[in-house]
Scaffold this motif. Structure first.
Motif, mmCIF file in Angstrom:
data_model
loop_
_atom_site.group_PDB
_atom_site.id
_atom_site.type_symbol
_atom_site.label_atom_id
_atom_site.label_comp_id
_atom_site.label_asym_id
_atom_site.label_seq_id
_atom_site.Cartn_x
_atom_site.Cartn_y
_atom_site.Cartn_z
ATOM 1 N N GLY A 110 -9.378 11.478 -4.888
ATOM 2 C CA GLY A 110 -8.108 11.289 -4.192
ATOM 3 C C GLY A 110 -8.275 11.294 -2.686
ATOM 4 N N LEU A 111 -9.175 12.157 -2.208
ATOM 5 C CA LEU A 111 -9.385 12.270 -0.761
ATOM 6 C C LEU A 111 -9.780 10.931 -0.143
ATOM 7 C CD1 LEU A 111 -9.590 14.255 1.688
ATOM 8 C CD2 LEU A 111 -12.034 14.445 1.148
ATOM 9 N N GLN A 112 -10.555 10.155 -0.877
ATOM 10 C CA GLN A 112 -10.990 8.860 -0.337
ATOM 11 C C GLN A 112 -9.886 7.811 -0.382
ATOM 12 O OE1 GLN A 112 -13.519 8.339 1.451
ATOM 13 N NE2 GLN A 112 -14.559 10.284 1.057
ATOM 14 N N ALA A 113 -8.732 8.157 -0.954
ATOM 15 C CA ALA A 113 -7.644 7.180 -1.071
ATOM 16 C C ALA A 113 -6.370 7.649 -0.384
ATOM 17 C CB ALA A 113 -7.354 6.927 -2.554
ATOM 18 N N VAL A 114 -6.308 8.918 -0.015
ATOM 19 C CA VAL A 114 -5.016 9.517 0.356
ATOM 20 C C VAL A 114 -4.412 8.913 1.622
ATOM 21 C CG1 VAL A 114 -6.045 11.469 1.613
ATOM 22 C CG2 VAL A 114 -3.782 11.729 0.552
ATOM 23 N N HIS A 115 -5.224 8.339 2.488
ATOM 24 C CA HIS A 115 -4.663 7.706 3.694
ATOM 25 C C HIS A 115 -3.934 6.408 3.337
ATOM 26 C CE1 HIS A 115 -8.602 6.075 2.973
ATOM 27 N NE2 HIS A 115 -8.312 5.019 3.712
ATOM 28 N N GLU A 116 -4.119 5.942 2.107
ATOM 29 C CA GLU A 116 -3.518 4.669 1.682
ATOM 30 C C GLU A 116 -2.567 4.828 0.499
ATOM 31 O OE1 GLU A 116 -4.162 1.759 2.997
ATOM 32 O OE2 GLU A 116 -6.133 1.835 3.956
ATOM 33 N N ALA A 117 -2.499 6.011 -0.085
ATOM 34 C CA ALA A 117 -1.808 6.107 -1.379
ATOM 35 C C ALA A 117 -1.277 7.516 -1.647
ATOM 36 C CB ALA A 117 -2.795 5.725 -2.491
ATOM 37 N N TYR A 118 -0.469 7.613 -2.708
ATOM 38 C CA TYR A 118 0.001 8.915 -3.190
ATOM 39 C C TYR A 118 -0.931 9.374 -4.302
ATOM 40 C CZ TYR A 118 4.180 8.100 -0.510
ATOM 41 O OH TYR A 118 5.033 7.893 0.521
ATOM 42 N N ILE A 119 -1.324 10.642 -4.231
ATOM 43 C CA ILE A 119 -2.347 11.111 -5.168
ATOM 44 C C ILE A 119 -1.810 12.241 -6.034
ATOM 45 C CG2 ILE A 119 -4.743 11.875 -5.403
ATOM 46 C CD1 ILE A 119 -4.543 9.456 -3.558
ATOM 47 N N LEU A 165 0.798 -1.219 0.000
ATOM 48 C CA LEU A 165 0.000 0.000 0.000
ATOM 49 C C LEU A 165 0.834 1.275 0.000
ATOM 50 C CD1 LEU A 165 -2.933 -0.899 2.390
ATOM 51 C CD2 LEU A 165 -2.934 -0.750 -0.095
ATOM 52 N N ALA A 166 1.958 1.262 0.705
ATOM 53 C CA ALA A 166 2.729 2.491 0.859
ATOM 54 C C ALA A 166 3.154 3.073 -0.485
ATOM 55 C CB ALA A 166 3.948 2.226 1.718
ATOM 56 N N SER A 167 3.274 2.242 -1.490
ATOM 57 C CA SER A 167 3.757 2.764 -2.763
ATOM 58 C C SER A 167 2.644 2.914 -3.803
ATOM 59 C CB SER A 167 4.849 1.838 -3.315
ATOM 60 O OG SER A 167 4.270 0.584 -3.590
ATOM 61 N N THR A 168 1.416 2.678 -3.388
ATOM 62 C CA THR A 168 0.311 2.787 -4.348
ATOM 63 C C THR A 168 0.125 4.233 -4.786
ATOM 64 O OG1 THR A 168 -0.809 0.950 -3.291
ATOM 65 C CG2 THR A 168 -2.149 2.359 -4.689
ATOM 66 N N ASN A 169 -0.041 4.450 -6.081
ATOM 67 C CA ASN A 169 -0.300 5.822 -6.519
ATOM 68 C C ASN A 169 -1.543 5.914 -7.414
ATOM 69 O OD1 ASN A 169 0.768 4.789 -8.840
ATOM 70 N ND2 ASN A 169 2.746 5.799 -8.597
ATOM 71 N N VAL A 170 -2.216 7.038 -7.238
ATOM 72 C CA VAL A 170 -3.500 7.270 -7.902
ATOM 73 C C VAL A 170 -3.384 8.542 -8.739
ATOM 74 C CG1 VAL A 170 -5.954 7.784 -7.536
ATOM 75 C CG2 VAL A 170 -4.776 6.202 -5.982
ATOM 76 N N LEU A 171 -3.784 8.461 -9.997
ATOM 77 C CA LEU A 171 -3.814 9.642 -10.856
ATOM 78 C C LEU A 171 -5.272 10.087 -10.977
ATOM 79 C CD1 LEU A 171 -2.412 11.640 -12.793
ATOM 80 C CD2 LEU A 171 -2.651 9.928 -14.602
ATOM 81 N N ASN A 172 -5.582 11.221 -10.364
ATOM 82 C CA ASN A 172 -6.963 11.716 -10.324
ATOM 83 C C ASN A 172 -7.131 12.841 -11.343
ATOM 84 O OD1 ASN A 172 -9.562 12.346 -9.567
ATOM 85 N ND2 ASN A 172 -8.990 13.371 -7.659
ATOM 86 N N LEU A 173 -7.626 12.464 -12.527
ATOM 87 C CA LEU A 173 -7.725 13.430 -13.637
ATOM 88 C C LEU A 173 -9.085 14.106 -13.663
ATOM 89 C CD1 LEU A 173 -6.046 11.075 -16.237
ATOM 90 C CD2 LEU A 173 -5.007 13.109 -15.197
ATOM 91 N N PHE A 174 -9.097 15.407 -13.940
ATOM 92 C CA PHE A 174 -10.296 16.242 -13.816
ATOM 93 C C PHE A 174 -10.767 16.168 -12.354
ATOM 94 C CE2 PHE A 174 -10.276 14.486 -18.166
ATOM 95 C CZ PHE A 174 -10.265 15.636 -18.931
ATOM 96 N N SER A 175 -9.871 16.529 -11.460
ATOM 97 C CA SER A 175 -10.073 16.238 -10.033
ATOM 98 C C SER A 175 -11.069 17.150 -9.353
ATOM 99 C CB SER A 175 -8.737 16.374 -9.312
ATOM 100 O OG SER A 175 -8.302 17.739 -9.348
ATOM 101 N N TYR A 176 -11.341 18.337 -9.928
ATOM 102 C CA TYR A 176 -12.127 19.358 -9.226
ATOM 103 C C TYR A 176 -11.530 19.550 -7.819
ATOM 104 C CZ TYR A 176 -16.155 22.169 -7.795
ATOM 105 O OH TYR A 176 -16.957 23.187 -7.341
ATOM 106 N N THR A 177 -12.298 19.413 -6.746
ATOM 107 C CA THR A 177 -11.720 19.678 -5.423
ATOM 108 C C THR A 177 -11.121 18.419 -4.783
ATOM 109 O OG1 THR A 177 -13.954 19.543 -4.475
ATOM 110 C CG2 THR A 177 -13.121 21.722 -5.003
ATOM 111 N N GLY A 178 -10.841 17.420 -5.622
ATOM 112 C CA GLY A 178 -9.979 16.319 -5.187
ATOM 113 C C GLY A 178 -10.623 15.113 -4.532
#
Ligand code: SAH
Length: 410
Positions: free
Chosen positions: A250-259, A234-247
């Motif tokens: 990513g917010l629902q994943a950030v405790h587990e991943a890099y956004i 999990l520590a190295s998981t990364n998420v690309l959130n395209l057309f993120s608006y206010t994020g």
């Protein structure tokens, strides 16, 4: 007082009988009386038999929007009945006070709640009302009074600044309708995370409530042990959130991943950063906010062979009408092709379209075309749509504008 009557051409009654709520000028045979814009009219067939009752606007292509298929008056009692029904139809309403229950959701979804032209969203103790048509605009004070009576909110704010009002001969109308003015940001809770919503300047009524349930899906992808992500990875998981608006994805994943959040709007990204800070400033180290054009950035990332565990692709509406479908399809194909290239083998692509003019079937075909060109393999894990606070009337397929696919990509 009898309302003016709209007589439907012989052979054109079927959609009305089947409860489609729109009547276009081409279906109208004649008009009895002199209806003014926004007036209630009775709709009959050529033999004078009652078909429906709705509201009139000669300026609009949709000249009548139907409110009822029963011979009943459209009065305050009707409005109370229909608003109450929409409120009670939301199971979350009764759970609103329970810990963890969402405090932001769509309360009235226009045609799909059988109240054409009216959108009402709830953000904690405030409601935001959007009047899309002339009749709703005329009724907004009655509607506000009833909403307050039925819900006991702090205030009701109007965000009637949408293009479709122009087709009704209406100008924008934004401001307080009832009660206390909302604060600069209303704090809402989404699956345990705090969010800030700017109901004065934010997109739509301030936020993309239709995507809330899909935001949560990203969290599920990361934490559900049945999926591919093992805890040590999990520590190295990364998420690309395209057309993120206010994020939010990513917010629902950030405790587990890099956004990596990408949007063209600087204000949206600034607020996205505020929101991360508000939840846990340590998460700023795991969050990037890039102001860029997604089309260009995705081309660069694909060229650089940058890859992510999860890519979310949630563009704005590309097709505003049937005439724009072809161009929109090329746009969707371009971003989906590069998005496929940017998913690590074994990762996920969550891809959406909110263009009503593009059907779920056509969208799937476009994504299929993108996949074929990318040389990758993919499986559909889920067909996605809005949460059930955004019901779609079975008789109103136009209401099903948001569609998406959760894909596993090899
Ligand atoms: N995913 C968001 C909603 C996205 S709405 C959520 O769930 O809340 C679409 C977003 O795309 C808007 O924030 C808009 O500012 C942004 N946008 C529009 N065109 C863009 C482009 N070409 N490149 C980057 N962002 C764009």
């Amino acid at each position: 007082m009898t309302s003016p009557t709209i007589v439907i051409k012989a052979g054109r009654e079927k959609p009305i009988i089947q409860q489609h709520p729109w009547i276009f000028s081409g279906a109208i045979d004649s008009i009895q009386g002199d209806p003014q814009g926004g007036d209630i009219v009775t709709v009959t067939d050529k033999k004078g038999r009652f078909l429906a009752r709705g509201y009139w606007n000669a300026k609009s292509q949709i000249q009548v929007r139907i409110l009822t298929w029963q011979d009943e008056p459209i009065d305050e009692a009707w409005w109370r009945k229909m608003i109450k029904r929409a409120i009670e139809g939301r199971a979350i309403q009764s759970g609103a006070s329970k810990r963890g229950a969402p405090n932001a959701y769509r309360l009235i979804n226009a045609e799909s709640d059988f109240i054409p032209g009216l959108i009402v969203d709830r953000y904690d103790q405030w409601l935001v009302l959007q009047a899309l048509t002339l009749h709703i605009d005329q009724q907004k004070n009655t509607i506000s009074k009833l909403l307050n009576e039925l819900l006991d909110v702090k205030g009701i704010f109007e965000r009637s600044d949408v293009d479709v009002r122009g087709k009704e001969g209406l100008k924008d109308s934004v401001g307080n309708l009832f009660g206390e003015e909302p604060p600069k940001y209303i704090e809402i809770i989404e699956f345990g995370k705090k969010l800030l919503v700017d109901v004065r300047n934010g997109h739509k009524t301030g936020y993309y409530l239709d995507q809330v349930h899909n935001h949560w899906l990203v969290n599920n992808l990361l934490t559900n042990k049945h999926f591919w992500v093992r805890p040590e990875k999990l520590a190295s998981t990364n998420v690309l959130n395209l057309f993120s608006y206010t994020g939010s994805f990513g917010l629902q994943a950030v405790h587990e991943a890099y956004i990596t959040n990408v949007d063209s709007s600087n204000e949206a990204l600034e607020l996205a950063e505020e929101i991360i800070k508000l939840n846990n400033s340590d998460w700023l180290e795991r969050s990037e906010f890039i102001q860029a054009d997604v089309f260009e950035l995705l081309h660069d990332y694909a060229d650089e062979k940058k890859q992510f565990d999860i890519v979310v692709l949630d563009p704005p509406k590309f097709a505003h009408n049937a005439g724009q479908v072809e161009k929109a399809a090329r746009g969707y194909k371009d971003i989906n092709l590069n998005a496929f290239k940017c998913v690590k083998p074994g990762g996920y692509l969550m891809t959406f379209s909110c263009s009503g003019a593009i059907s779920a079937d056509l969208f799937k075909k476009i994504v299929f075309g993108a996949l074929a060109d990318s040389g990758r393999q993919a499986q559909i894990l889920k067909h996605l749509g809005p949460g059930d606070d955004h019901p779609v009337a079975l008789t109103f397929p136009e209401g099903a504008y948001l569609k998406g696919l959760l894909l596993k990509v090899y």
